[in-house]
Design an enzyme around this catalytic site. Structure first.
Site, PDB file in Angstrom:
ATOM      1  N   HIS A 459       0.720  -1.140  -0.044  1.00 27.69           N
ATOM      2  CA  HIS A 459      -0.132   0.097  -0.013  1.00 27.69           C
ATOM      3  C   HIS A 459       0.809   1.085  -0.013  1.00 27.69           C
ATOM      4  O   HIS A 459       0.692   2.251  -0.680  1.00 27.69           O
ATOM      5  CB  HIS A 459      -0.801   0.112   1.242  1.00 27.69           C
ATOM      6  CG  HIS A 459      -1.528   1.363   1.283  1.00 27.69           C
ATOM      7  ND1 HIS A 459      -3.115   1.392   1.056  1.00 27.69           N
ATOM      8  CD2 HIS A 459      -1.286   2.430   1.898  1.00 27.69           C
ATOM      9  CE1 HIS A 459      -3.573   2.480   1.152  1.00 27.69           C
ATOM     10  NE2 HIS A 459      -2.471   3.157   1.866  1.00 27.69           N
ATOM     11  N   GLU A 460       1.952   1.103   0.949  1.00 27.98           N
ATOM     12  CA  GLU A 460       2.577   2.543   0.840  1.00 27.98           C
ATOM     13  C   GLU A 460       3.330   2.781  -0.268  1.00 27.98           C
ATOM     14  O   GLU A 460       3.944   3.576  -0.666  1.00 27.98           O
ATOM     15  CB  GLU A 460       3.226   2.515   2.265  1.00 27.98           C
ATOM     16  CG  GLU A 460       2.644   2.726   3.655  1.00 27.98           C
ATOM     17  CD  GLU A 460       1.779   3.805   3.800  1.00 27.98           C
ATOM     18  OE1 GLU A 460       2.065   4.646   2.957  1.00 27.98           O
ATOM     19  OE2 GLU A 460       0.651   3.517   4.257  1.00 27.98           O
ATOM     20  N   HIS A 463       1.708   4.716  -2.657  1.00 27.33           N
ATOM     21  CA  HIS A 463       2.022   6.310  -2.588  1.00 27.33           C
ATOM     22  C   HIS A 463       3.403   6.444  -3.111  1.00 27.33           C
ATOM     23  O   HIS A 463       3.235   7.692  -3.736  1.00 27.33           O
ATOM     24  CB  HIS A 463       1.785   6.617  -1.264  1.00 27.33           C
ATOM     25  CG  HIS A 463       0.559   6.523  -0.632  1.00 27.33           C
ATOM     26  ND1 HIS A 463      -0.592   7.269  -1.002  1.00 27.33           N
ATOM     27  CD2 HIS A 463       0.152   5.933   0.646  1.00 27.33           C
ATOM     28  CE1 HIS A 463      -1.621   7.255  -0.058  1.00 27.33           C
ATOM     29  NE2 HIS A 463      -1.398   6.376   0.890  1.00 27.33           N
ATOM     30  N   HIS A 466       3.064   6.915  -6.910  1.00 26.72           N
ATOM     31  CA  HIS A 466       2.604   8.227  -7.000  1.00 26.72           C
ATOM     32  C   HIS A 466       3.327   9.333  -7.002  1.00 26.72           C
ATOM     33  O   HIS A 466       3.217  10.196  -8.046  1.00 26.72           O
ATOM     34  CB  HIS A 466       1.257   8.328  -6.195  1.00 26.72           C
ATOM     35  CG  HIS A 466       0.434   9.154  -6.797  1.00 26.72           C
ATOM     36  ND1 HIS A 466      -0.902   9.632  -6.056  1.00 26.72           N
ATOM     37  CD2 HIS A 466      -0.012   9.835  -8.128  1.00 26.72           C
ATOM     38  CE1 HIS A 466      -1.509  10.527  -6.675  1.00 26.72           C
ATOM     39  NE2 HIS A 466      -1.359  10.507  -7.768  1.00 26.72           N
TER      40      HIS A 466
END
Length: 669
Positions: A459-460, A463, A466
């Site tokens: 998940h991290e 980021h 992104h």
């Protein structure tokens, strides 16, 4: 002594020169940064030239470079490595930074020039930049009269100080609330590596020969799934839910209450009925009413599912289920129904393999990225590691830093920060970091992750991608600088690769034997995926609706008892099911009182609608292919906030998002 913040870093990708940075550098750098930024603004407003995009808007984007450099490092350290000196500095700096931001956003001359900038002949991104600046100035109070602006400055300063105080007190009480146990027998049920980590944590805290169960930020503590001693489970759960509300000097409830009332006053000053209305005015959600309707629609079926799950757990336990029982008996029911023992999977999830052969491998297969560790580049703490990231053609994309282990100076939870934002205007490429809170094993022992920690790692890194893939002109739009209810979307999409056949086969291998995680186990994990969503969704919605309740009070509201307010809010929202407490209670809800998610914690499930629809697109379009990855990167991940995020989604998906995949995933269809 030269101050490393006063000039751009000469290291690769302008990585901050952490080896040269000392705590005594911060305050002089902030002083210089504030003065430099105001001087930059004065040059813009004192110009006798007619306002243009270049001499006003571009100049504003370039202003304050020293302040940007010191702020990015300091505020990353304030949550990642908050020494006593850093905490003292934060108490001094945070109110000054709030005042400084007001000095920029409430500058009438600057606002006046911005309003005069002509849009004719500008490209799409440049027009959006002007419009975003104007919106941000108005939302900051640029149109208020002098008396109202003075009141606003007072509110902003006090809120900044309170946010810092909440964060620091929570960190202290989280450390103080860790459960100290005398004997290894009390840890029955935990794995050998977890027991070793508890012994190491106790030793580090000065309790040699004992065992310390440290707390993670959410209510649910991982050890509750395995501990067989019901009394120990209860003590651990109560340590978790009472943080910040124990009647000590580290209590946070009064701070939270004061912040909520000040935010309501601030919102009224800006013309909004509530802070929630103000906070959601510039998000992708169409309105606060739409958000509330969606949350209420989800709440009733979520609680119904949770009650059904509780009945199964009670049948297994033979007694009523309390909050400290849920995870333990859920693990037993899951094993009985699906033959899945999540704790037994830990030997297959060794940290190095998860990073290199899982997270990085998926990014290589999907986007063509490669990663080279750079031991010559150092971070702010010995645990921090640095990798250089390359595109498929060998060109450098940026730097990725990983800070994976917990420590007393680190806030709970997991997050991504940026040290350098990508910008073609400034000629910079991204430098980003992921922070997790994994217990450090005993010396020489492997770091074995729970399945939930594997999810967090993927998940991290979503980021991080992104941020790394950002391809925008202006720093204001870089990477994750998107509306709060959009920012979680790319990170949640990246979770889909955890059990993707080619990926899981590459990283999920027993750390001793090298045996791959058996396919039948993976199939059972998939089958068990929807079970337990009643609990997960109810706990999440409890926190979300509590957040919205705190930020829906009108100005002038007096709250005498914050815990009574919390209980009433959960009951009014229909999510007051005692065995399933909210994911965060008021006293440790750092997201909303010290983390930028005030009135925006709904963002996770709002983003999940886009995420679930995107997962369906990947599956129907061939899955893990370079073509799919390039399309997602080009149309969405690279765009930052340079275009409307929902328009970016439409360009990627070809239509608006469909809610149905989310309802199916959550068991609410």
């Amino acid at each position: 002594m030269s101050n490393p913040f006063l000039e751009p870093s000469t290291l690769d990708y302008q990585l901050p020169p952490f080896a040269s940075i000392r705590e005594e550098h911060y305050l002089p750098a902030f002083d210089a940064g504030f003065a430099e930024h105001l001087a930059d603004i004065d040059r813009i407003t004192a110009s006798g030239e007619t306002p243009t995009f270049e001499n006003t808007v571009v100049a504003l984007e370039r202003a304050g470079s020293t302040l940007d450099r010191v702020s990015s490092v300091f505020f990353s350290n304030s949550v990642s490595h908050a020494t006593a000196a850093i905490q003292d500095l934060e108490q001094q700096v945070a109110p000054r930074l709030a005042e400084h931001e007001d000095n920029i956003k409430l500058n009438r001359a600057l606002f006046g020039r911005l309003r005069q900038v002509p849009l004719d002949g500008l490209d799409e991104e440049s027009v959006r930049l002007v419009e975003e600046y104007l919106r941000s100035f108005v939302r900051a109070g640029a149109e208020l009269d002098d008396d109202a602006q003075a009141t606003l400055r007072r509110l902003n300063s006090e809120l900044s100080g309170l946010s810092t105080e909440f964060s620091q007190k929570l960190l202290k009480d989280t450390n103080d609330s860790a459960l100290l146990l005398d004997s290894v027998e009390e840890l029955d049920g935990l794995s050998a590596d977890s027991i070793s980590a508890a012994a190491g944590a106790a030793s580090d805290a000065g309790h040699e020969g004992k065992y310390l169960l440290t707390l993670i930020l959410p209510t649910a503590q991982p050890a509750l799934e395995s501990l067989t001693d019901r009394g120990v489970r209860r003590r651990l759960h109560e340590a978790s839910v009472n943080r910040g509300a124990r009647g000590t000097d580290a209590d946070t409830l009064a701070i939270a209450t004061r912040m909520a009332t000040l935010r309501a006053e601030r919102a009224a000053l800006l013309g909004f009925d509530t802070y929630a209305a103000a906070a959601t005015d510039n998000q992708t959600a169409p309105s606060l009413d739409a958000i509330m309707d969606r949350m209420r629609q989800l709440a009733a079926p979520a609680v119904r599912n949770a009650r059904d799950e509780a009945a199964e757990l009670e049948a297994e336990a033979g007694h009523p289920i309390e909050p400290w029982d849920w995870a333990f008996y859920a693990a037993r029911v899951r094993k009985a129904k699906f033959d899945v023992d999540m704790d037994a999977l830990r030997p297959y999830f060794e940290l190095e393999r998860v990073i290199h052969d899982g997270v990085f491998y998926a990014a290589n297969r999907l986007y063509g990225l490669s990663f080279t560790e750079r031991p010559d580049l150092v971070g702010y703490h010995p645990d921090v590691r640095v990798w250089e990231v390359f595109n498929e053609d060998g060109s450098g994309l940026g730097l990725f830093l990983g800070d994976y282990y917990t420590r007393d100076t680190k806030s709970g939870g997991a997050w991504m920060n940026s040290f350098v934002d990508q910008s073609t205007l400034e000629g910079t490429r991204a430098v980003v970091i992921n922070n997790l809170n994994i217990s450090k094993p005993g010396r020489g022992e492997p770091t074995l992750l729970s399945y939930d920690q594997v999810v967090t790692t993927f998940h991290e890194f979503g980021h991080a991608l992104h941020g790394l893939f950002s391809d925008v002109t202006y720093p204001l739009f870089a990477g994750t600088s998107v509306p709060r209810d959009f920012v979680e979307y790319p990170s949640q999409v990246n979770e889909m690769w955890i059990l993707w056949p080619e990926i899981v086969a590459n990283y999920a291998r027993h750390h001793e034997t090298g045996e791959a995680l058996p396919q039948e186990v993976i199939d059972r994990i998939h089958a068990a995926g929807a079970w337990g969503e009643g609990f997960e969704t109810t706990a999440y919605l409890g926190a979300t609706l509590l957040d919205l309740a705190w930020h829906s009070i009108p100005a002038g509201t007096v709250i005498e008892d914050p815990l009574a307010f919390e209980a009433s809010a959960l009951a009014d929202a229909g999510v007051d099911f005692a065995p399933v407490p909210p994911r965060y209670r008021t006293s440790y809800f750092k997201h909303i009182f010290a983390g930028g998610y005030a009135a925006s914690y709904y963002a996770y499930i709002w983003s999940e609608m886009l995420d679930a629809d995107t997962v369906e697109w990947f599956k129907s379009s061939g899955g893990l292919t370079r073509e799919n990855g390039d399309h997602f990167r080009r149309e969405l991940l690279s765009r930052g906030n340079s275009i409307d995020p929902l328009e970016a989604f439409r360009r990627f998906r070809g239509r608006d998002a469909d809610l149905h995949p989310l309802l199916v995933r959550r068991g609410l269809a």
